[in-house]
Enzyme design. Structure first.
Site, PDB file in Angstrom:
ATOM      1  N   HIS A 129       7.739  -6.871  11.128  1.00 40.73           N
ATOM      2  CA  HIS A 129       6.929  -6.292  10.056  1.00 40.73           C
ATOM      3  C   HIS A 129       6.123  -7.370   9.329  1.00 40.73           C
ATOM      4  CE1 HIS A 129       6.705  -2.515   7.322  1.00 40.73           C
ATOM      5  NE2 HIS A 129       5.593  -3.239   7.204  1.00 40.73           N
ATOM      6  N   VAL A 130       5.386  -8.144  10.117  1.00 41.05           N
ATOM      7  CA  VAL A 130       4.590  -9.237   9.550  1.00 41.05           C
ATOM      8  C   VAL A 130       3.100  -9.101   9.834  1.00 41.05           C
ATOM      9  CG1 VAL A 130       6.456 -10.936   9.492  1.00 41.05           C
ATOM     10  CG2 VAL A 130       5.101 -10.666  11.591  1.00 41.05           C
ATOM     11  N   ALA A 131       2.655  -7.956  10.371  1.00 41.29           N
ATOM     12  CA  ALA A 131       1.226  -7.785  10.640  1.00 41.29           C
ATOM     13  C   ALA A 131       0.402  -7.949   9.369  1.00 41.29           C
ATOM     14  CB  ALA A 131       0.964  -6.417  11.271  1.00 41.29           C
ATOM     15  N   TRP A 132       0.970  -7.575   8.239  1.00 39.32           N
ATOM     16  CA  TRP A 132       0.259  -7.619   6.957  1.00 39.32           C
ATOM     17  C   TRP A 132       0.265  -9.002   6.314  1.00 39.32           C
ATOM     18  CZ3 TRP A 132       2.816  -9.060   2.425  1.00 39.32           C
ATOM     19  CH2 TRP A 132       4.204  -9.258   2.561  1.00 39.32           C
ATOM     20  N   THR A 150       0.834  -1.208   0.000  1.00 34.75           N
ATOM     21  CA  THR A 150       0.000   0.000   0.000  1.00 34.75           C
ATOM     22  C   THR A 150       0.863   1.250   0.000  1.00 34.75           C
ATOM     23  OG1 THR A 150      -1.797  -1.159   1.140  1.00 34.75           O
ATOM     24  CG2 THR A 150      -1.802   1.248   1.239  1.00 34.75           C
ATOM     25  N   GLU A 164      14.581  -0.946   8.669  1.00 40.68           N
ATOM     26  CA  GLU A 164      14.288  -2.382   8.720  1.00 40.68           C
ATOM     27  C   GLU A 164      15.193  -3.148   7.758  1.00 40.68           C
ATOM     28  OE1 GLU A 164       9.569  -1.940   9.934  1.00 40.68           O
ATOM     29  OE2 GLU A 164      10.108  -2.303   7.838  1.00 40.68           O
ATOM     30  N   THR A 197       1.552  -0.859  14.206  1.00 48.22           N
ATOM     31  CA  THR A 197       1.623  -1.786  13.075  1.00 48.22           C
ATOM     32  C   THR A 197       1.628  -1.014  11.760  1.00 48.22           C
ATOM     33  OG1 THR A 197      -0.793  -2.020  13.123  1.00 48.22           O
ATOM     34  CG2 THR A 197       0.507  -3.683  14.305  1.00 48.22           C
ATOM     35  N   ALA A 198       2.009   0.272  11.812  1.00 51.55           N
ATOM     36  CA  ALA A 198       1.958   1.139  10.636  1.00 51.55           C
ATOM     37  C   ALA A 198       3.353   1.379  10.074  1.00 51.55           C
ATOM     38  CB  ALA A 198       1.266   2.455  10.990  1.00 51.55           C
ATOM     39  N   ARG A 199       4.046   2.400  10.582  1.00 50.07           N
ATOM     40  CA  ARG A 199       5.392   2.733  10.120  1.00 50.07           C
ATOM     41  C   ARG A 199       6.241   3.132  11.325  1.00 50.07           C
ATOM     42  NH1 ARG A 199       4.125   0.463   6.174  1.00 50.07           N
ATOM     43  NH2 ARG A 199       4.213   1.146   3.983  1.00 50.07           N
TER      44      ARG A 199
END
Length: 321
Positions: free
Chosen positions: A285-288, A74, A263, A232-234
């Protein structure tokens, strides 16, 4: 025939099927691409697929055949969209694929921290249960979600879904007005009020020049209820060194982060220094990244490329996140 180059295929799990576009093409996939490899690998390509690889103006200027940058995410901050807009390069992104996975990960972090799951697990492994002398022990706080105030920073589709789940738990969701702004309508609670009255704060904002570093020590010092803070954004939304200070000073009660400013984080990153604490959870960074969400992303990515080539472009971005 279109030449399509995916510069960082390893950002999508190997078990996720990436179907081939329906038109004549050559598809080249690289698991990873270093900055000094980008121009060489995209030479002659009409379509570039990227997730996190940077496409700066200097790089784009050396790629005269490029007509589409298909971002496999996104967020499009990896691409110089101003340059693309001035030079006729389309940029597309992925939308709506994370509406379940990110909110679910958000609540996994909230539940684990509110109920001290990590701390209790560490104690069980360390033999504390055997030492307790009874059927349970109380080394860490345990708090219910019902009745807790959830401050949500970011009112997009993910923030809205988080609010829905919060209501199902009996929480009280509050959408924070944009920092430094007022009069935004009945959806919003003033920024400072959200900071001062929330039991949990969760971030779902894009990273822009306006939002970078929007939570630092001045904001943490307003958090009267010592909230959990979940991101969980940036990573760049929060000043990382200030986050550690806030935790050390007891201004917040716990940290659940899925992102860092750089990262992967280096060993001396402030968050890496606190990652082993029982009231801190740091995920990579795996929430997505549920399998379902990744497959939706992969299918939409190819849809965007096919639609562009067919003359009916989809999910185009025009200098915005």
């Amino acid at each position: 025939m279109h030449k399509i180059v995916f510069l960082d295929r390893a950002t999508i799990a190997p078990q996720i099927r990436l179907r081939r576009p329906s038109f004549a093409h050559e598809l080249i996939e690289h698991d990873r691409t270093a900055p000094d490899q980008v121009v060489e690998r995209l030479a002659g390509a009409s379509v570039a697929i990227v997730n996190k690889v940077k496409l700066t103006a200097d790089i784009l200027a050396r790629l005269p055949d490029l007509t589409l940058v298909a971002v496999a995410a996104t967020g499009t901050d990896c691409v110089d969209k101003d340059y693309c807009g001035r030079n006729g390069i389309a940029v597309s992104n992925i939308r709506g694929y994370a509406v379940s996975t990110v909110p679910e990960h958000t609540f996994a972090l909230i539940l684990a921290l509110r109920r001290s799951i990590v701390g209790f697990r560490q104690d069980v492994l360390a033999g504390e249960w055997e030492k307790a002398g009874q059927f349970c022990f109380f080394n860490h706080p345990i708090r219910d979600l019902r009745g807790a105030r959830l401050g949500i920073i970011g009112e997009g589709v993910l923030g809205q879904r988080v609010a829905e789940i919060a209501r199902a738990f009996g929480m009280i969701p509050l959408f924070a007005a944009h920092k430094g702004k007022s009069g935004l309508g009945p959806l919003y609670t003033p920024w400072n009020e959200v900071l001062e009255t929330s039991d949990v704060l969760t971030l779902h904002s894009p990273l822009t020049p306006e939002t970078r570093g929007m939570i630092g020590l001045p904001e943490f010092r307003r958090m009267a209820r010592r909230p959990l803070i979940v991101n969980t954004a940036r990573g760049g939304l929060v000043v990382e060194a200030d986050l550690v200070t806030a935790l050390d000073e007891g201004l917040i009660s716990g940290v659940g982060f899925d992102v860092t400013e750089v990262e992967p984080p280096a060993a001396d990153n402030p968050l890496m220094q606190i990652a082993g604490r029982p009231n801190v959870i740091l995920t990579p960074h795996v929430a997505w990244a549920s399998d379902e969400a990744q497959q939706t992303l992969a299918d939409q990515l190819i849809d965007n490329i096919e639609n562009f080539v067919a003359g009916r472009p989809s999910n185009l971005v025009h200098g915005a996140y």
